[in-house]
Design a protein around this motif. Structure first.
Motif, PDB file in Angstrom:
ATOM      1  N   HIS A  91       0.471  -1.338  -0.030  1.00 10.86           N
ATOM      2  CA  HIS A  91      -0.029   0.160  -0.157  1.00 10.86           C
ATOM      3  C   HIS A  91       0.942   1.475  -0.261  1.00 10.86           C
ATOM      4  O   HIS A  91       0.229   2.360   0.019  1.00 10.86           O
ATOM      5  N   GLY A  92       2.488   1.164   0.129  1.00  6.85           N
ATOM      6  CA  GLY A  92       3.367   2.157  -0.225  1.00  6.85           C
ATOM      7  C   GLY A  92       3.886   2.971   1.245  1.00  6.85           C
ATOM      8  O   GLY A  92       4.071   3.777   1.236  1.00  6.85           O
ATOM      9  N   LYS A  93       3.707   1.761   1.980  1.00  9.57           N
ATOM     10  CA  LYS A  93       4.274   2.040   3.225  1.00  9.57           C
ATOM     11  C   LYS A  93       5.822   2.848   3.347  1.00  9.57           C
ATOM     12  O   LYS A  93       6.576   4.015   3.843  1.00  9.57           O
ATOM     13  N   THR A  94       7.205   1.725   2.834  1.00 15.57           N
ATOM     14  CA  THR A  94       7.908   2.064   1.984  1.00 15.57           C
ATOM     15  C   THR A  94       8.291   3.673   1.593  1.00 15.57           C
ATOM     16  O   THR A  94       9.124   4.282   1.208  1.00 15.57           O
ATOM     17  N   ILE A 187      -4.590   7.916   2.919  1.00 16.36           N
ATOM     18  CA  ILE A 187      -4.914   7.387   2.101  1.00 16.36           C
ATOM     19  C   ILE A 187      -4.439   8.210   0.482  1.00 16.36           C
ATOM     20  O   ILE A 187      -3.984   8.685  -0.131  1.00 16.36           O
ATOM     21  N   ASN A 188      -3.434   6.362   0.292  1.00 15.66           N
ATOM     22  CA  ASN A 188      -2.008   6.957  -0.593  1.00 15.66           C
ATOM     23  C   ASN A 188      -2.391   6.223  -2.028  1.00 15.66           C
ATOM     24  O   ASN A 188      -3.727   5.699  -2.037  1.00 15.66           O
ATOM     25  N   LYS A 189      -1.491   6.814  -2.859  1.00 16.00           N
ATOM     26  CA  LYS A 189      -2.048   6.028  -4.521  1.00 16.00           C
ATOM     27  C   LYS A 189      -3.234   7.262  -5.574  1.00 16.00           C
ATOM     28  O   LYS A 189      -3.677   7.150  -6.080  1.00 16.00           O
ATOM     29  N   ILE A 190      -3.421   8.595  -4.703  1.00 13.51           N
ATOM     30  CA  ILE A 190      -4.601   9.386  -5.037  1.00 13.51           C
ATOM     31  C   ILE A 190      -3.715   9.397  -6.663  1.00 13.51           C
ATOM     32  O   ILE A 190      -4.858   9.941  -7.139  1.00 13.51           O
ATOM     33  N   ASP A 191      -2.587   9.640  -7.107  1.00 14.12           N
ATOM     34  CA  ASP A 191      -2.992  10.378  -8.215  1.00 14.12           C
ATOM     35  C   ASP A 191      -3.429   8.608  -9.668  1.00 14.12           C
ATOM     36  O   ASP A 191      -3.489   8.780 -10.872  1.00 14.12           O
ATOM     37  N   LYS A 192      -3.564   7.520  -9.008  1.00 14.20           N
ATOM     38  CA  LYS A 192      -4.275   6.660  -9.772  1.00 14.20           C
ATOM     39  C   LYS A 192      -5.269   6.647 -10.356  1.00 14.20           C
ATOM     40  O   LYS A 192      -6.319   7.063  -9.943  1.00 14.20           O
TER      41      LYS A 192
HETATM   42  P1  GDP Z   1       4.400  -1.350   1.401  1.00 14.74           P
HETATM   43  O1  GDP Z   1       4.810  -2.830   0.893  1.00 14.74           O
HETATM   44  O2  GDP Z   1       3.887  -0.951   1.731  1.00 14.74           O
HETATM   45  O3  GDP Z   1       6.098  -0.607   1.739  1.00 14.74           O
HETATM   46  O4  GDP Z   1       5.059  -0.913  -0.107  1.00 14.74           O
HETATM   47  P2  GDP Z   1       5.825   0.253  -0.890  1.00 14.74           P
HETATM   48  O5  GDP Z   1       5.938   1.044  -0.828  1.00 14.74           O
HETATM   49  O6  GDP Z   1       6.793  -0.992  -1.329  1.00 14.74           O
HETATM   50  O7  GDP Z   1       5.079   0.113  -2.920  1.00 14.74           O
HETATM   51  C1  GDP Z   1       3.974  -0.962  -2.968  1.00 14.74           C
HETATM   52  C2  GDP Z   1       3.943  -0.612  -4.862  1.00 14.74           C
HETATM   53  O8  GDP Z   1       3.080   0.889  -4.675  1.00 14.74           O
HETATM   54  C3  GDP Z   1       5.554   0.142  -5.643  1.00 14.74           C
HETATM   55  O9  GDP Z   1       5.040  -0.405  -6.740  1.00 14.74           O
HETATM   56  C4  GDP Z   1       4.970   1.431  -5.659  1.00 14.74           C
HETATM   57  O10 GDP Z   1       6.301   1.725  -6.441  1.00 14.74           O
HETATM   58  C5  GDP Z   1       3.165   1.540  -5.570  1.00 14.74           C
HETATM   59  N1  GDP Z   1       3.084   2.584  -5.315  1.00 14.74           N
HETATM   60  C6  GDP Z   1       3.921   3.371  -3.549  1.00 14.74           C
HETATM   61  N2  GDP Z   1       2.835   4.427  -3.452  1.00 14.74           N
HETATM   62  C7  GDP Z   1       2.684   4.755  -4.844  1.00 14.74           C
HETATM   63  C8  GDP Z   1       1.901   5.943  -5.008  1.00 14.74           C
HETATM   64  O11 GDP Z   1       1.531   6.993  -4.335  1.00 14.74           O
HETATM   65  N3  GDP Z   1       1.365   6.195  -6.362  1.00 14.74           N
HETATM   66  C9  GDP Z   1       1.286   4.660  -7.261  1.00 14.74           C
HETATM   67  N4  GDP Z   1       1.294   5.565  -8.607  1.00 14.74           N
HETATM   68  N5  GDP Z   1       2.776   3.686  -6.978  1.00 14.74           N
HETATM   69  C10 GDP Z   1       2.671   4.081  -5.822  1.00 14.74           C
END
Ligand code: GDP
Ligand code: MG
Length: 371
Positions: A91-94, A187-192
């Protein structure tokens, strides 16, 4: 010489007598409430309860009680919040941790190489200091807490706007609630294109997290770790929450901190990343970390730069350890080598006793229930 009864010691610490008997038992000392123990033993018990002992005379000790924050009263000043990011895998933690780090206005121009030391601190564009634990996920969070190292002030719950609440999101919510930590939802990835923040908010309702715009008190911030959108809002929300919490510590005392990461490195010896909780850790300080001890040979910040000291909520790499402590171990600065060895030996013995009790004869609580 026999110094103090167990009951009196408990009274002075404002702890229950039974808890003190238990602590003594763990140290291998069998004593009832009415029995007296010597000052050396009492001093160690006092420190195990997180208080400060001061030897008044050969057979009496004074106990410096701390306030509710666990700090000495007086001399308190604001400290930055410590934030843990949790949420479902992918979900984008890292990504969010990396993106937030890039917003650091104090980051140096050239050559500032990012060091992953288990925690980092940024200064936001509006001047707020924020400390992030760089070990996302609830495993680290719960493990640290289970070890008594409850360092997190605020939980950022990351939910991907295209995915919504998933199994690990639910787990993270329950961990944060159990720990009574305030939650801010990113709420992440709102660019999608398929992002649906409203769906996320509705799903939050089902877990008794009521967003602000639905009449509740949960702040939800739409962000993108990829485009950087909303990161400033997220930082402002964190700073606001921290302000409400009135987080304070005394920086003018011997340091206490928690090991968030430790490893043996070739050429450097044992290196621990320590999050200072109160006081100021300085080069030259003698300390105990878990059952290891040492003298601070060097301190490095999260950019790999040598620093002379680190204050409350600051993460710092510590060199000069006798061995490698464990994540969650407490680091305390003590007055001299002899004291460091004494406390380290005591903790070593305590750990051994606990392991023995767990292995051969059931848990400590089971044993105590038979007495
Ligand atoms: P984690 O497992 O929660 O640490 O998630 P990651 O940070 O590794 O992200 C998982 C995937 O989601 C990766 O391919 C990122 O590039 C992608 N990602 C993370 N944040 C975003 C975002 O805000 N927008 C988009 N489009 N992709 C994202
Ligand atoms: Mg990750």
């Amino acid at each position: 010489p026999e110094a103090i009864t167990v009951q009196e010691l408990a009274n002075r610490m404002a702890e229950r007598g039974g808890e003190v008997v238990k602590a003594l038992f763990k140290m291998g000392v069998m004593a009832t409430i009415t029995q007296t123990i010597d000052a050396d033993t009492a001093e160690l018990v006092v420190e195990e309860f997180g208080h400060k002992a001061k030897r008044v005379s050969a057979d009496d000790i004074e106990i410096g009680l701390r306030d509710a924050e666990g700090d000495d009263t007086g001399n308190l000043s604001d400290r930055p919040p410590v934030i843990t990011i949790m949420g479902h895998v992918d979900h984008g933690k890292t990504s969010l941790l990396d993106a937030l780090r890039k917003t650091d206005v104090a980051a140096h121009e050239a050559g500032g190489i990012t060091q992953h030391i288990g925690a980092y601190q940024i200064v936001t564009p509006s001047g707020n200091k924020l400390t992030f634990l760089d070990t996302p996920g609830h495993a680290a969070f719960t493990e640290m807490r289970a070890r008594g190292a409850d360092v997190t002030d605020i939980v950022i719950l990351v939910v991907a706007a295209d995915d919504g609440i998933m199994a690990q999101t639910v787990e993270a919510i329950s961990h944060a609630k159990a720990a009574e930590k305030p939650i801010i939802v990113a709420i992440n990835k709102i660019d999608k294109p398929e992002a649906n923040p409203d769906r996320v908010k509705n799903e939050l309702l089902q877990h008794e997290l009521v967003p602000e715009d639905m009449g509740g008190d949960i702040i939800c911030v739409p962000v993108s770790a990829v485009t950087g959108q909303g990161l400033d809002n997220l930082e402002e929300s964190i700073a606001l929450q921290a302000e409400l919490m009135e987080l304070q510590a005394n920086s003018d005392r011997r340091a206490e901190g928690v090991v968030v990461e430790a490893k043996l490195e070739q050429g450097r010896g044992s290196v621990a990343t320590v999050l200072v909780r109160r006081g100021t850790l300085k080069v030259g300080d003698i300390f105990v970390a878990g059952s290891e001890s040492g003298r601070v040979r060097a301190l490095l910040n999260d950019r790999g730069e040598q620093v002379k000291s680190a204050g409350p909520s600051e993460p710092v790499e510590v060199l000069g350890l006798s061995g490698t402590p464990e994540a969650g171990d407490e680091l305390i600065v003590v007055e001299d080598d002899a004291r460091a060895r004494e406390v380290a030996a005591f903790r070593h013995e305590k750990r051994r006793q606990t392991e023995l009790a767990a292995q051969g004869r059931g848990t400590l609580d089971q044993m105590l229930s038979k007495i």
